[in-house]
Write a protein that holds these residues in place. Sequence first.
Motif, mmCIF file in Angstrom:
data_model
loop_
_atom_site.group_PDB
_atom_site.id
_atom_site.type_symbol
_atom_site.label_atom_id
_atom_site.label_comp_id
_atom_site.label_asym_id
_atom_site.label_seq_id
_atom_site.Cartn_x
_atom_site.Cartn_y
_atom_site.Cartn_z
ATOM 1 N N ASP A 132 -6.637 -0.325 0.119
ATOM 2 C CA ASP A 132 -5.663 -0.360 1.219
ATOM 3 C C ASP A 132 -4.754 0.870 1.219
ATOM 4 O O ASP A 132 -4.136 1.166 2.229
ATOM 5 C CB ASP A 132 -4.873 -1.678 1.264
ATOM 6 C CG ASP A 132 -4.281 -2.037 -0.064
ATOM 7 O OD1 ASP A 132 -4.351 -1.203 -0.973
ATOM 8 O OD2 ASP A 132 -3.749 -3.161 -0.188
ATOM 9 N N LEU A 133 -4.706 1.624 0.098
ATOM 10 C CA LEU A 133 -3.986 2.903 0.130
ATOM 11 C C LEU A 133 -4.671 3.854 1.099
ATOM 12 O O LEU A 133 -4.013 4.546 1.885
ATOM 13 C CB LEU A 133 -3.996 3.544 -1.257
ATOM 14 C CG LEU A 133 -2.972 3.060 -2.248
ATOM 15 C CD1 LEU A 133 -2.986 3.944 -3.477
ATOM 16 C CD2 LEU A 133 -1.600 3.102 -1.610
ATOM 17 N N VAL A 177 -3.991 11.961 -1.176
ATOM 18 C CA VAL A 177 -3.936 10.635 -1.817
ATOM 19 C C VAL A 177 -4.937 10.519 -2.970
ATOM 20 O O VAL A 177 -4.557 10.283 -4.110
ATOM 21 C CB VAL A 177 -4.180 9.508 -0.785
ATOM 22 C CG1 VAL A 177 -4.092 8.147 -1.460
ATOM 23 C CG2 VAL A 177 -3.172 9.606 0.354
ATOM 24 N N PRO A 210 -4.599 13.484 -5.992
ATOM 25 C CA PRO A 210 -3.443 13.310 -6.899
ATOM 26 C C PRO A 210 -3.570 12.067 -7.772
ATOM 27 O O PRO A 210 -3.169 12.098 -8.933
ATOM 28 C CB PRO A 210 -2.248 13.176 -5.945
ATOM 29 C CG PRO A 210 -2.701 13.684 -4.649
ATOM 30 C CD PRO A 210 -4.186 13.588 -4.579
ATOM 31 N N LEU A 211 -4.144 11.001 -7.216
ATOM 32 C CA LEU A 211 -4.260 9.778 -8.011
ATOM 33 C C LEU A 211 -5.332 9.917 -9.084
ATOM 34 O O LEU A 211 -5.305 9.220 -10.092
ATOM 35 C CB LEU A 211 -4.563 8.577 -7.107
ATOM 36 C CG LEU A 211 -3.382 8.137 -6.246
ATOM 37 C CD1 LEU A 211 -3.783 7.018 -5.305
ATOM 38 C CD2 LEU A 211 -2.210 7.693 -7.110
ATOM 39 N N ALA A 215 0.819 -1.218 0.000
ATOM 40 C CA ALA A 215 0.000 0.000 0.000
ATOM 41 C C ALA A 215 0.847 1.261 0.000
ATOM 42 O O ALA A 215 0.593 2.192 0.752
ATOM 43 C CB ALA A 215 -0.974 -0.003 1.181
ATOM 44 N N LEU A 216 1.883 1.309 -0.844
ATOM 45 C CA LEU A 216 2.679 2.530 -0.964
ATOM 46 C C LEU A 216 1.904 3.532 -1.804
ATOM 47 O O LEU A 216 1.158 3.149 -2.699
ATOM 48 C CB LEU A 216 4.018 2.224 -1.640
ATOM 49 C CG LEU A 216 4.876 1.189 -0.915
ATOM 50 C CD1 LEU A 216 6.170 0.958 -1.694
ATOM 51 C CD2 LEU A 216 5.180 1.647 0.494
ATOM 52 N N TYR A 217 2.091 4.813 -1.514
ATOM 53 C CA TYR A 217 1.415 5.845 -2.305
ATOM 54 C C TYR A 217 2.143 5.981 -3.644
ATOM 55 O O TYR A 217 3.289 6.423 -3.689
ATOM 56 C CB TYR A 217 1.410 7.169 -1.550
ATOM 57 C CG TYR A 217 0.901 7.033 -0.128
ATOM 58 C CD1 TYR A 217 -0.379 6.536 0.114
ATOM 59 C CD2 TYR A 217 1.690 7.345 0.954
ATOM 60 C CE1 TYR A 217 -0.854 6.382 1.401
ATOM 61 C CE2 TYR A 217 1.221 7.198 2.256
ATOM 62 C CZ TYR A 217 -0.044 6.710 2.463
ATOM 63 O OH TYR A 217 -0.503 6.548 3.740
ATOM 64 N N PRO A 218 1.496 5.590 -4.739
ATOM 65 C CA PRO A 218 2.222 5.484 -6.007
ATOM 66 C C PRO A 218 2.668 6.834 -6.569
ATOM 67 O O PRO A 218 3.603 6.879 -7.351
ATOM 68 C CB PRO A 218 1.216 4.808 -6.950
ATOM 69 C CG PRO A 218 -0.109 4.990 -6.321
ATOM 70 C CD PRO A 218 0.100 5.173 -4.853
ATOM 71 N N HIS A 219 2.015 7.908 -6.155
ATOM 72 C CA HIS A 219 2.372 9.213 -6.710
ATOM 73 C C HIS A 219 3.432 9.930 -5.890
ATOM 74 O O HIS A 219 3.838 11.028 -6.235
ATOM 75 C CB HIS A 219 1.127 10.078 -6.816
ATOM 76 C CG HIS A 219 0.424 10.262 -5.485
ATOM 77 N ND1 HIS A 219 -0.170 9.213 -4.815
ATOM 78 C CD2 HIS A 219 0.237 11.347 -4.718
ATOM 79 C CE1 HIS A 219 -0.693 9.667 -3.687
ATOM 80 N NE2 HIS A 219 -0.455 10.948 -3.602
ATOM 81 N N MET A 220 3.862 9.304 -4.794
ATOM 82 C CA MET A 220 4.874 9.949 -3.960
ATOM 83 C C MET A 220 6.210 9.217 -4.081
ATOM 84 O O MET A 220 6.242 8.014 -4.290
ATOM 85 C CB MET A 220 4.447 9.904 -2.491
ATOM 86 C CG MET A 220 3.204 10.690 -2.161
ATOM 87 S SD MET A 220 2.939 10.609 -0.380
ATOM 88 C CE MET A 220 1.221 11.081 -0.292
ATOM 89 N N PRO A 262 -6.842 1.648 -5.008
ATOM 90 C CA PRO A 262 -6.932 0.493 -4.109
ATOM 91 C C PRO A 262 -7.335 0.919 -2.705
ATOM 92 O O PRO A 262 -6.824 1.905 -2.173
ATOM 93 C CB PRO A 262 -5.510 -0.069 -4.097
ATOM 94 C CG PRO A 262 -4.833 0.510 -5.282
ATOM 95 C CD PRO A 262 -5.502 1.817 -5.580
ATOM 96 N N ALA A 318 -4.095 2.631 4.561
ATOM 97 C CA ALA A 318 -2.734 2.954 4.996
ATOM 98 C C ALA A 318 -2.672 4.412 5.430
ATOM 99 O O ALA A 318 -2.086 4.734 6.467
ATOM 100 C CB ALA A 318 -1.743 2.695 3.864
#
Lengths: 353, 331
Positions: free
Chosen positions: B226-227, B245, B248-249, A86-91, B224, B230
Amino acid sequence: MASVTYDHVVKRYTADLTVVKDFNVEIKDKEFMVLVGPSGCGKSTALRMLAGLESISEGQIRIGERVVNDVAAKDRDIAMVFQSYALYPHMSVYDNMAFPLQMQHMKKPDIDKRVKNASRILGLDNFLQRKPRALSGGQRQRVALGRAIVRNPKVFLLDEPLSNLDAKLRGQTRIELQKLHRDLETTFIYVTHDQVEAMTMGDRIAIMNAGILQQVGTPGDIYDHPANLFVAGFIGSPTMNFVPATAQNGSAKAAGFEVKLPKSLPAGKKGTLGFRPEAVTDRVTDEGNALQMKVDVVERLGSDQFLYGQVGGDSVTARVDPRMKVDPGDTVKLGLDTRSLHFFDSETELALL
Amino acid sequence: MDFSQLLADVPTLVAVIVGVPAVLAAYIVGGEYVVRLLPDKLRPSVRPWIWVGPALAFVGFFLVYPVFGTAYRSLFDLSGNSFVGLSNYVTQLSGFPSGGSWIAIRNNVFWLVFFTVLVLAFGLLFAVLTDRVSYESPIKSLIFMPMAISFVAIALIWKFMYSYQPPGEPQTGTVNALLGIFHQDPRLWVQDPNVANQALIVAAVWGFVGFAMVILSAALKGIPGDLLEAARVDGAGELTIFRRVIFPLMMPTIVVVGTTLVIFALKAFDVVYVMTNGNYDTDVLANRMYKLLTASQDFGDASAVAIILVAAVIPVLIFNLRQFRAVEARR
Ligand SMILES: Nc1ncnc2c1ncn2[C@@H]1O[C@H](COP(=O)(O)OP(=O)(O)O)[C@@H](O)[C@H]1O
Ligand SMILES: [Mg+2]
């Protein structure tokens, strides 16, 4: 840095779907507790109730002395590593790790110090500006760990953090996690379906099945004294041998043999006789405990040799000296070590020995 | 209705139903046959052209040719007989700020900003608000419903919504009736140059919000779960999670939807045509072009306006395509 208490905790999704039933565990401060059980048994649900990601249907969860049932996830001071990371993909990696600290309104230089420190411990120095997309699975897993350790949380939760790694990396990371636990001096609660992970990492293990806590204890305790048939079969590889048997004046009679029990059971008691493969060896010390085994499969692992075969029609696994020459089809005479016999009640499945 | 006329067309219908697939099949079979005749090396480079050929021919004939034709025409006078160079463009672009096409250009800019921003804002709002409720699909269907109505009908609906009766008389227009509830005098909406543009844009926004909501909602669901969990465990509140979160996504999708809306705003026509026909200072380029073409029979000037419009849309279009590809590539 806190203890965690599950006090009669129940998780119910609908009236007839209860996935965690009357769960009671006390996890000590700075302990490494492993929650283990087969897939779907409710481990993640138990963990997620502690994290505040699922509501608690009944009972209480306490962190330290504080009841957290109605505390929002963000106020529980808990860090969690997800199976998917669950890493933030945009960071960037740096921002991923800095995020929880920014949420605490920590000052920039302090954040920087902590992130740099964590990335040094985890060997991520050279990747701080990368996006998670540009990292390998192992590196991502480290970032997920980093994001948790920068916070110095009260409790550290890990939900199957190694299951997406290849076998070699999993072995390495297992050791590193133990070291991390020692260095951080924090309570760890670690969820896994893998009994090897549980046995090697946990200070104590809690075993669950179908939403019910089966046994809590140190790895050695659980291995040597499983509380019931499920625990006995779940822990240990190859699994414990189970043979139907009947107790009679101080011994147990199975289809192919009879052994003296270390403790006498009511005569006529039906149940399952359990003994681990390493209790069946090529050393026959006492004719009374000898077994005649017809060997079906021979498995040579170099350091060990396992024989899979039949004793009086019951399947039995034996661990013998690797130098012993055996071929499939042979019938061999093996000795059973009676000091580590288990006997499980046929109705309750509870251990009577 | 006169069915005999329909019946008379039956042979044509049969010819189309049988003929079109036959021609298509003949083309494919013939094309493959020709490709087989070629040496092995050439085949891979020729085959795609056989397949893409018909589409290219259609695009060329119905799109490229008219664009160049229009550009060519814009250099001639109103009847299309004498070459006048760029003087049509000079006419359209002179007299700033109220002469030539300038009112229309100003209104297009107005549309571009307010239509785009409002549709995006409300689309995002509805997408987020409906995301976690149990009655999500009925609500979303309702909001999406106007997309099923033609913009001419939407314009008519809103004409009724804005309809005005003198004070004291029963107000049949919903908007003025609402004002009445709050003891306000009814007012002109569509016929008042001060608010007419806003009134038109509101109607178009109502018609388009469902589109933005549906696409943004899909993007939202693509994040997702779980993001978000988290982030919650990391100590973020719901607003922070949205800002740091979720938003931006969703950004790439927002940009794609936004540029699509910009293009729509630049092309705005039906709502304006039906509700005001460009009166009360509400003209836009597409409507101006149409008026020049039909009412004034001025082919040269109409073509010049069309080209100005194309020139404004093309950069946005290119940007949109690029962005779309970037989003796809990130999957
Ligand atoms: N939101 C939900 N609604 C209904 N059932 C669920 C939900 N989440 C999990 N479950 C069920 O609860 C059980 C336990 O799930 P989980 O705690 O994820 O198991 P695991 O031990 O593999 O982590 C499973 O049978 C799962 O199907
Ligand atoms: Mg799980």
